[in-house]
Structures are given as structure tokens and as C-alpha cells.
Design a protein around this motif. Structure first.
Motif, PDB file in Angstrom:
ATOM      1  N   LEU A   1     -17.963  -8.969  -7.907  1.00  0.00           N
ATOM      2  CA  LEU A   1     -16.534  -9.274  -7.868  1.00  0.00           C
ATOM      3  C   LEU A   1     -15.679  -8.065  -7.527  1.00  0.00           C
ATOM      4  N   THR A   2     -16.278  -6.887  -7.484  1.00  0.00           N
ATOM      5  CA  THR A   2     -15.504  -5.670  -7.275  1.00  0.00           C
ATOM      6  C   THR A   2     -15.313  -5.388  -5.804  1.00  0.00           C
ATOM      7  N   ASN A   3     -14.788  -4.220  -5.494  1.00  0.00           N
ATOM      8  CA  ASN A   3     -14.327  -3.898  -4.139  1.00  0.00           C
ATOM      9  C   ASN A   3     -15.434  -3.544  -3.148  1.00  0.00           C
ATOM     10  N   GLY A   4     -16.519  -4.276  -3.149  1.00  0.00           N
ATOM     11  CA  GLY A   4     -17.534  -4.110  -2.123  1.00  0.00           C
ATOM     12  C   GLY A   4     -18.472  -2.933  -2.340  1.00  0.00           C
ATOM     13  N   GLY A   5     -18.638  -2.504  -3.547  1.00  0.00           N
ATOM     14  CA  GLY A   5     -19.584  -1.445  -3.815  1.00  0.00           C
ATOM     15  C   GLY A   5     -18.979  -0.062  -3.936  1.00  0.00           C
ATOM     16  N   ASN A   6     -17.747   0.113  -3.513  1.00  0.00           N
ATOM     17  CA  ASN A   6     -17.111   1.413  -3.680  1.00  0.00           C
ATOM     18  C   ASN A   6     -16.826   1.645  -5.150  1.00  0.00           C
ATOM     19  N   LEU A   7     -17.269   2.778  -5.658  1.00  0.00           N
ATOM     20  CA  LEU A   7     -17.062   3.067  -7.070  1.00  0.00           C
ATOM     21  C   LEU A   7     -15.613   3.459  -7.352  1.00  0.00           C
ATOM     22  N   TYR A   8     -14.999   4.175  -6.417  1.00  0.00           N
ATOM     23  CA  TYR A   8     -13.649   4.684  -6.645  1.00  0.00           C
ATOM     24  C   TYR A   8     -12.652   4.129  -5.642  1.00  0.00           C
ATOM     25  N   ASN A   9     -11.403   4.071  -6.067  1.00  0.00           N
ATOM     26  CA  ASN A   9     -10.270   3.730  -5.223  1.00  0.00           C
ATOM     27  C   ASN A   9      -9.441   4.993  -5.045  1.00  0.00           C
ATOM     28  N   LYS A  10      -8.460   4.925  -4.189  1.00  0.00           N
ATOM     29  CA  LYS A  10      -7.468   5.992  -4.062  1.00  0.00           C
ATOM     30  C   LYS A  10      -6.126   5.399  -4.464  1.00  0.00           C
ATOM     31  N   THR A  11      -5.485   6.020  -5.424  1.00  0.00           N
ATOM     32  CA  THR A  11      -4.151   5.586  -5.843  1.00  0.00           C
ATOM     33  C   THR A  11      -3.150   6.589  -5.309  1.00  0.00           C
ATOM     34  N   LEU A  12      -2.168   6.091  -4.554  1.00  0.00           N
ATOM     35  CA  LEU A  12      -1.163   6.941  -3.930  1.00  0.00           C
ATOM     36  C   LEU A  12       0.181   6.713  -4.604  1.00  0.00           C
ATOM     37  N   PHE A  13       0.862   7.810  -4.898  1.00  0.00           N
ATOM     38  CA  PHE A  13       2.201   7.780  -5.464  1.00  0.00           C
ATOM     39  C   PHE A  13       3.127   8.475  -4.480  1.00  0.00           C
ATOM     40  N   ALA A  14       4.187   7.805  -4.065  1.00  0.00           N
ATOM     41  CA  ALA A  14       5.129   8.405  -3.125  1.00  0.00           C
ATOM     42  C   ALA A  14       6.556   8.108  -3.564  1.00  0.00           C
ATOM     43  N   ALA A  15       7.310   9.160  -3.867  1.00  0.00           N
ATOM     44  CA  ALA A  15       8.734   9.014  -4.171  1.00  0.00           C
ATOM     45  C   ALA A  15       9.480   8.994  -2.841  1.00  0.00           C
ATOM     46  N   ILE A  16      10.231   7.931  -2.614  1.00  0.00           N
ATOM     47  CA  ILE A  16      10.911   7.734  -1.331  1.00  0.00           C
ATOM     48  C   ILE A  16      12.389   7.481  -1.595  1.00  0.00           C
ATOM     49  N   GLU A  17      13.224   8.282  -0.959  1.00  0.00           N
ATOM     50  CA  GLU A  17      14.665   8.198  -1.203  1.00  0.00           C
ATOM     51  C   GLU A  17      15.340   7.064  -0.446  1.00  0.00           C
ATOM     52  N   ASP A  18      14.902   6.778   0.742  1.00  0.00           N
ATOM     53  CA  ASP A  18      15.598   5.870   1.654  1.00  0.00           C
ATOM     54  C   ASP A  18      14.904   4.509   1.709  1.00  0.00           C
ATOM     55  N   LYS A  19      15.647   3.433   1.558  1.00  0.00           N
ATOM     56  CA  LYS A  19      15.095   2.071   1.566  1.00  0.00           C
ATOM     57  C   LYS A  19      14.446   1.738   2.907  1.00  0.00           C
ATOM     58  N   THR A  20      15.017   2.209   3.989  1.00  0.00           N
ATOM     59  CA  THR A  20      14.449   1.950   5.314  1.00  0.00           C
ATOM     60  C   THR A  20      13.070   2.593   5.443  1.00  0.00           C
ATOM     61  N   ILE A  21      12.935   3.831   4.972  1.00  0.00           N
ATOM     62  CA  ILE A  21      11.640   4.509   5.012  1.00  0.00           C
ATOM     63  C   ILE A  21      10.653   3.797   4.097  1.00  0.00           C
ATOM     64  N   LEU A  22      11.109   3.357   2.926  1.00  0.00           N
ATOM     65  CA  LEU A  22      10.250   2.596   2.018  1.00  0.00           C
ATOM     66  C   LEU A  22       9.709   1.350   2.708  1.00  0.00           C
TER      67      LEU A  22
ATOM     68  N   LYS B   1     -10.752  -7.145   6.693  1.00  0.00           N
ATOM     69  CA  LYS B   1     -11.445  -7.344   5.416  1.00  0.00           C
ATOM     70  C   LYS B   1     -10.454  -7.804   4.352  1.00  0.00           C
ATOM     71  N   SER B   2     -10.987  -8.491   3.341  1.00  0.00           N
ATOM     72  CA  SER B   2     -10.144  -8.874   2.200  1.00  0.00           C
ATOM     73  C   SER B   2     -10.216  -7.782   1.137  1.00  0.00           C
ATOM     74  N   SER B   3      -9.429  -7.918   0.116  1.00  0.00           N
ATOM     75  CA  SER B   3      -9.454  -7.017  -1.043  1.00  0.00           C
ATOM     76  C   SER B   3      -9.331  -5.541  -0.658  1.00  0.00           C
TER      77      SER B   3
END
Length: 129
Positions: free
Chosen positions: A54-75, A91-93
Motif C-alpha cells: 500500500l505504500t509508495n512503490g517501495g521507496n523507503l523515504y519521501n522528500k518533504t519541501l517547505f517553501a515560504a512564498i510571499e506572492d500569491k501569483t508565485i504560490l 504514475k499515481s501516488s
């Protein structure tokens, strides 16, 4: 100001995503290696080993990205770019993303004028923007 948080299950798109984000003005993303709770359970508790399917296809780790964005258009452009890259894999998931409003934001350390900040950023990534 907004905080765009995305969890990417497909590390293959990471470089292309970060390059595209830089091109549209997202310059301060932080990336953390993370693990899905089902991955953790299926690897560490033998009775739940069947959850691996049921998991993400055998990959043990994911990458979590955090981005502070000032402008709504850029977001909006950053989110669209993320969606497009994930959809283009066929691909799904591929992960998830969500946006949280930021009520306070302050850079830490000595203030730089915009020109020096640009120079610092160019030096950090090794190219001219």
C-alpha cells in the motif's frame, strides 16, 4: 505570505522541480527526508508487513519541501508546476501538497540590502539569476 508544504514520493522529479521553482522565484525551499507512517510500520512491525503493497512503490523515504512564498501569483505558479511534474510521470501516488498562511515572517541575522541579498543567493546556488 504562505507556506507551501509538499511531500514528494518520486525523488526523480526533485531536481527539475527545484530548478523550475527557482526560475519562477521560489528561492528558499527547505528539503527534509521523511518517511510515510505505513512504511515505518511495515518495515518495523512484522505483523504489518503486508502494508508494504500500500505504500509508495517501495521507496523507503519521501522528500518533504517547505517553501515560504510571499506572492500569491508565485504560490499559484509553484503549485501548478508541482502538479504538472507529478502528472507528467504517468504514475499515481506521487505525493501531496498543502498551503498554510504565514502570520509572521522575519529573516534572522544581519539585514542585507536587495542587491547584496541577490549576490548572496547567486553565490549560494552558483549561477546568475
Amino acid at each position: 505570505m504562505y507556506l507551501l508544504i509538499s511531500v514528494i514520493n518520486n525523488e526523480e522529479i526533485l531536481n527539475e522541480l527545484l530548478t523550475a521553482w527557482l526560475d519562477i522565484g521560489v528561492t528558499g525551499a527547505t528539503i527534509v527526508e521523511s518517511m510515510d507512517s505505513l512504511q515505518l510500520i511495515s518495515r518495523n512491525i512484522p505483523i504489518f508487513a503486508g502494508f508494504r503493497a500500500l505504500t509508495n512503490g517501495g521507496n523507503l523515504y519521501n522528500k518533504t519541501l517547505f517553501a515560504a512564498i510571499e506572492d500569491k501569483t508565485i504560490l499559484d505558479m509553484a503549485a501548478k508546476c508541482l502538479e504538472t511534474l507529478c502528472n507528467n510521470t504517468g504514475k499515481s501516488s506521487q505525493g501531496v501538497y498543502f498551503v498554510i498562511p504565514i502570520t509572521a515572517f522575519k529573516r534572522l541575522g544581519q539585514e542585507l540590502d536587495p542587491e547584496k541579498r541577490q549576490e548572496h543567493l547567486e553565490k549560494k546556488i552558483g549561477k546568475s539569476l
